[in-house]
Design an enzyme around this catalytic site. Structure first.
Site, short mmCIF file in Angstrom:
data_model
loop_
_atom_site.label_atom_id
_atom_site.label_comp_id
_atom_site.label_asym_id
_atom_site.label_seq_id
_atom_site.Cartn_x
_atom_site.Cartn_y
_atom_site.Cartn_z
N ARG A 142 8.83 2.90 11.62
CA ARG A 142 10.23 1.96 10.41
C ARG A 142 11.36 1.60 11.15
O ARG A 142 12.17 2.60 11.95
CB ARG A 142 10.83 3.37 9.59
N ARG A 145 -0.67 12.90 10.37
CA ARG A 145 1.20 13.14 10.25
C ARG A 145 0.77 14.78 9.75
O ARG A 145 1.06 14.49 8.40
CB ARG A 145 2.10 12.10 10.11
N ASP A 205 3.61 -1.38 11.61
CA ASP A 205 3.44 -0.09 11.15
C ASP A 205 2.45 0.92 12.14
O ASP A 205 1.91 -0.06 12.81
CB ASP A 205 2.04 -0.05 10.25
N ASP A 211 0.71 -1.04 -0.06
CA ASP A 211 -0.40 0.28 0.20
C ASP A 211 0.62 1.52 -0.06
O ASP A 211 0.69 1.85 -0.27
CB ASP A 211 -0.90 0.42 1.01
N HIS A 212 2.14 1.23 0.27
CA HIS A 212 2.89 2.53 0.29
C HIS A 212 3.39 2.94 -0.70
O HIS A 212 3.55 4.17 -0.96
CB HIS A 212 3.64 1.98 1.97
N SER A 247 6.99 6.70 12.85
CA SER A 247 6.37 5.41 11.97
C SER A 247 7.10 4.94 13.23
O SER A 247 8.09 5.34 13.72
CB SER A 247 7.05 6.35 11.05
C1 MIC Z 1 3.88 6.17 8.29
O1 MIC Z 1 2.64 6.53 9.08
O2 MIC Z 1 5.29 7.13 8.42
C2 MIC Z 1 3.79 5.37 7.54
C3 MIC Z 1 5.06 4.90 5.87
O3 MIC Z 1 3.57 4.29 8.01
C4 MIC Z 1 5.52 4.46 8.93
C5 MIC Z 1 5.64 3.00 8.14
C6 MIC Z 1 6.87 2.81 7.53
O4 MIC Z 1 8.15 4.08 7.43
O5 MIC Z 1 7.30 2.35 6.15
C7 MIC Z 1 4.41 4.45 9.91
O6 MIC Z 1 3.81 4.64 10.73
O7 MIC Z 1 5.08 3.24 10.96
FE1 SF4 Z 2 0.11 4.89 5.02
FE2 SF4 Z 2 0.63 4.94 7.00
FE3 SF4 Z 2 -0.43 7.29 6.09
FE4 SF4 Z 2 -1.52 5.64 7.43
S1 SF4 Z 2 -0.12 6.75 7.78
S2 SF4 Z 2 -1.65 6.38 4.75
S3 SF4 Z 2 0.12 4.01 6.77
S4 SF4 Z 2 1.75 6.15 5.31
#
Ligand code: MIC
Ligand code: SF4
Length: 646
Positions: free
Chosen positions: A536, A379, A119, A64-65, A534
Site C-alpha cells: 500500500r 499475515r 499488491d 476484492d478487498h 503490504s
Molecule cells: C495485504 O494483504 O496487506 C493487502 C491488503 O492485500 C495489501 C494491499 C493493500 O494494502 O491494499 C498488499 O498485500 O499489498
Molecule cells: Fe487479499 Fe492481501 Fe489477504 Fe491476499 S493477502 S487475500 S490480497 S488482503
C-alpha cells in the site's frame, strides 16, 4: 554459462542495466493488475499521467478487498473503477468474482511473461512460470503507461526440492518451513526459484501457495518453471495455447541453493504475531480454538476447499468453533459445487462467504477477545484481524479443518485415513464476472463519488532541512502499523486527507495530531526490515501528506522503500546501526545540502542534532533515477517535468 528461469525471463524483458545482483535494472512489463484498495489511487495516478489508453498487453482491475459497502464509499469506488477500466482499455473483474491473485492465476497467467501488480502477493502467478512482482500503485500506473519497471537485480536463490509431500502435509507447510528457516527478512533482495525432482508432485495451485507467501519472506518474487504440470493446469482452464515450456539450463547458477526434502515436511503453524514465528503443529496442539477460516490468496483454491469438504463429509465441527470459508474465486465455488463438495460443507455448518479478501484485511470476521483464530491467510501482524491483542495462527487447510473438528489446534495426521484431492481435468470456466475493455473508451464518463479526492501535490525537495523526529519505532514495522486497514479505514483509500488521520495510530494514537502540530518537517526513525508487508503506497503518501520528509532506519523492505521515493520521502539508513540507540523522539535535526548531495550521487551525508551538535552519518542507497525523483518531490512531479521537456 546457462541461465536460470528468473534470468531467462529478465533477459527477455530487460530495457536497461546489467543482470548482476544488486545492479539497477529496468524491465518491460507485459501485464498489470490492481485491486480496489490500491487501485483507486493507481488509476488517479494513471489519469494524472494523461494517456488515452493503457499500453500493456493486458491490464486487469479487480475488486476484492473492499466488499463491505457499509455506506456509499466502497460502492462509489467500485463504480469509479468500472468506468475507468472501460475508458482506458482495462479488464474489470467485478466484486465477488474473486481475489485478484486467484483469478489472475486462473484466467490470465502466462509462463514467461512479466506481471506487475499493486499488491504484495502478486508473485502468486510465479506458480505458473511468470515473473510476477508486487509494487506501489504509482509504479503500476507507470507500467500501464508503457514505462519500464525499475528494480535492483535480485540475487536468485535456488530451492532444490526433493521427495514428495506426505499425507496431510501441503504446500502451506513448505512455505512455513522456509519462513521458519529464513524469517520475514530472509528473502529481501532475492528471488526464490524452485527446481528439482520434487516439482513433479506439486500442482500449479500448490506452487502458487508457495510463491504467494514468498512475499512474507520479503522476496522480490518467487518463481517455478513451466512444465507439464503447468500445461495441464492451463489446459484445464481452457488456455493451453498460452503454455510455453520454461526451465533453468543444466548449468544454470544460483547465488545459493537451499535443500528442501518434501518428504520430511510436517504440518507447520505460524504463531502470533508474525508469519515467521513458525513451529510444528504438534508443539502447540491442544490449544483451544474459537474461529477457523479457510481463505485468502494463499489457500482458497479448489483443492484447499475440497480438503475441508472431504474431512467434513464424515466429521462434524466442534460446537465452540466458527468455521468459515472464503472461496478464492467464483470459479472455485462453482467447481466445488459441481463436484458435490459444497453440500458436506453446508451440512457440517460451515459459514460460506462470497469470494474476496474479507477477514484477511480486517473486512469483517474479527475474532473474539482473548481467543485463538486459525487462518489459512498470509499475515498475522498484530491487530490486522480487527481485534486488539489478537491471537492469529497461520496454517494449512488440513490443519485448519482438523482443528475445527476437534476444537483445539490439531495435527491433521490425527484425522487418520487421508483421501487425496485431485484437480478436475477441466474446470468449469465462466468469465461473466470479468468485463472486457471497450475497443474505444473515449466517450466513457468516469464516475466519481464525493469520497474520491484529488491527489495531493508536493513541493520539490528543499536544499537544507531542519526537521524533527516525530516517532521512533522498532524492527520489522509493517505497513499495517504505518497505515492500518480494516473496515473503518479501508473505505478512505481514495481520500488522502481523511486517511492520513490514521497514520501510525496502530502504535501511537497521537501521531497524526503531533505531525500536524509540528512546525518542522518530520523524520521517522526505525529498525530493520522497516515497511515489510503490504504494497500500500498510502503508507508513504499519507505520512508525506502529514509532513514526513525523511525515514532513517536500519534497513528497508523493498516495496515500501520504492513507495517512499515515489512520494518524495527520502529513505536513509544508519551508517552505524548503534546510532539508532542515541536518537530520540523529539530530537531536532539539521541536514545541509540535502538536495545537492542527492543529485551529486553522494552515498552518505551528515545529520546534526541541534541540541548537542552530535553528528549521525546516514547512507543514501539510491539509483540515479531515484535521486532525481526525490529532488523533484516525487515520481509524478518528475514524470510531468520530463513530459514538459519533451
Ligand atoms: C495485504 O494483504 O496487506 C493487502 C491488503 O492485500 C495489501 C494491499 C493493500 O494494502 O491494499 C498488499 O498485500 O499489498
Ligand atoms: Fe487479499 Fe492481501 Fe489477504 Fe491476499 S493477502 S487475500 S490480497 S488482503
Amino acid at each position: 554459462m546457462g541461465l536460470n528461469v528468473t534470468e531467462k525471463i529478465i533477459a527477455e524483458h530487460i530495457v536497461s542495466g546489467e543482470m548482476t545482483a544488486g545492479a539497477d535494472i529496468a524491465i518491460h512489463i507485459d501485464q498489470t493488475l490492481t485491486q480496489d484498495a490500491t487501485g483507486t489511487m493507481a488509476y488517479l495516478e494513471f489519469e494524472a499521467i494523461g494517456l488515452k489508453r493503457v499500453k500493456t498487453d493486458l491490464s486487469v482491475s479487480y475488486v476484492d478487498h473492499n466488499l463491505l459497502q457499509s455506506d456509499f464509499r466502497n460502492a462509489d469506488d467500485h463504480r469509479f473503477l468500472r468506468t475507468i477500466a472501460a475508458k482506458y482499455g482495462i479488464y474489470f473483474s467485478k466484486p465477488g468474482n474473486g481475489i485478484c491473485h486467484q483469478v489472475h492465476l486462473e484466467r490470465f497467467s502466462a509462463p514467461g511473461k512479466t506481471l506487475l501488480g499493486s499488491d504484495s502477493h502478486t508473485p502468486t502467478c510465479g506458480g505458473c512460470g511468470m515473473l510476477a512482482i508486487g509494487a506501489g500503485g504509482l509504479d503500476v500506473a507507470m507500467a500501464m503507461a508503457g514505462q519500464p519497471f525499475h528494480l535492483r537485480m535480485p540475487a536468485v536463490i535456488g530451492v532444490h526440492l526433493t521427495g514428495e509431500l506426505q499425507p496431510w502435509c501441503s504446500a502451506r507447510d513448505v512455505i512455513l518451513e522456509l519462513l521458519r528457516r529464513l524469517t520475514v527478512k530472509g528473502g529481501v533482495g532475492r528471488v526464490m526459484e524452485y527446481f528439482g525432482p520434487g516439482l513433479a508432485s506439486l500442482t500449479v495451485p500448490d506452487r502458487a501457495t508457495i510463491t504467494n507467501m514468498g512475499a512474507e519472506l520479503g522476496a522480490t518474487t518467487s518463481v517455478f518453471p513451466s512444465d507439464e504440470m503447468t500445461r495441464r493446469f492451463l489446459a484445464a482452464q481452457g488456455r493451453e495455447e498460452v503454455w510455453v515450456p520454461l526451465k533453468a539450463d543444466e548449468d544454470a547458477q544460483y547465488a545459493q541453493v537451499i535443500e528442501l526434502n518434501l518428504s520430511e515436511i510436517e504440518p507447520m503453524i505460524a504463531c502470533p504475531s508474525s508469519p515467521d514465528n513458525v513451529v510444528k503443529v504438534r508443539e502447540v496442539a491442544g490449544r483451544p480454538v474459537s474461529q477457523v477460516l479457510i481463505g485468502s490468496c494463499a489457500n482458497s483454491s479448489y483443492r484447499d476447499i475440497a480438503i475441508a469438504a472431504k474431512v467434513l463429509g464424515h466429521h462434524s465441527i466442534s460446537d465452540g468453533v466458527s468455521f468459515e470459508i472464503n472461496p478464492g474465486s467464483r470459479q472455485v465455488l462453482e467447481n466445488i459445487e459441481a463436484h458435490g463438495l459444497l453440500r458436506p460443507l453446508i451440512h457440517a455448518g460451515a459459514r460460506i462467504h462470497q469470494s474476496g479478501c474479507l477477514g484477511c484485511i480486517g473486512m469483517g470476521q474479527a475474532p473474539a477477545t482473548n481467543s485463538i483464530s486459525l487462518r489459512t491467510f498470509t499475515r498475522n501482524f498484530p491487530g490486522r484481524s480487527g481485534t486488539k491483542n489478537d491471537q492469529v495462527y497461520l496454517c494449512s487447510p488440513e490443519t485448519a479443518v482438523a482443528s475445527a473438528v476437534y476444537g483445539v489446534i490439531t495435527d491433521p495426521r490425527d484425522l487418520g485415513q487421508y483421501t487425496p484431492v485431485s484437480l478436475p481435468d477441466s474446470f468449469i470456466v465462466n468469465d461473466n464476472g470479468i468485463i472486457p475493455p471497450l475497443k474505444d473508451g473515449s466517450m466513457v464518463e468516469v464516475l466519481r463519488g464525493p469520497n474520491i479526492q484529488p491527489l495531493p501535490i508536493f513541493e520539490p525537495l528543499a536544499e537544507d532541512l531542519v526537521c524533527r523526529v516525530l516517532l521512533k519505532t522498532g524492527d520489522n514495522i509493517t505497513t499495517d502499523h504505518i497505515m492500518p486497514a480494516g473496515s473503518k479505514i479501508l473505505p478512505l483509500r481514495s481520500n488522502i486527507p481523511a486517511i492520513s488521520e490514521y497514520v501510525f495510530t496502530a502504535i501511537d494514537a497521537e501521531f497524526p495530531a503531533r505531525a500536524k502540530a509540528s512546525n518542522l518537517p518530520g523524520v521517522i526513525v526505525g529498525g530493520e526490515n522497516y515497511g515489510q508487508g503490504s504494497s500500500r503506497e498510502h503508507a508513504a503518501l499519507a505520512p508525506r501528506y502529514l509532513g514526513v520528509q525523511i525515514k532513517l532506519v536500519k534497513g528497508f523492505a523493498r516495496i515500501h522503500k520504492a513507495n517512499l521515493v515515489n512520494f518524495g520521502i527520502v529513505p536513509m539508513t544508519f551508517a552505524d546501526p548503534s546510532d539508532y540507540d542515541a536518537i530520540c523522539q523529539g530530537d531536532e535535526l539539521s541536514i545541509s545540502g540535502l538536495r545537492q548531495s542527492l543529485l551529486a550521487g553522494a552515498t552518505s551525508l551528515c545529520i546534526k542534532r541541534l541540541s548537542d551538535g552530535r553528528i549521525f552519518e546516514a547512507r543514501l542507497e539510491l539509483s540515479d533515477r531515484e535521486r532525481q525523483v526525490l529532488a523533484a518531490g516525487g515520481l509524478l512531479n518528475w514524470v510531468k517535468a520530463q513530459l514538459q521537456d519533451k
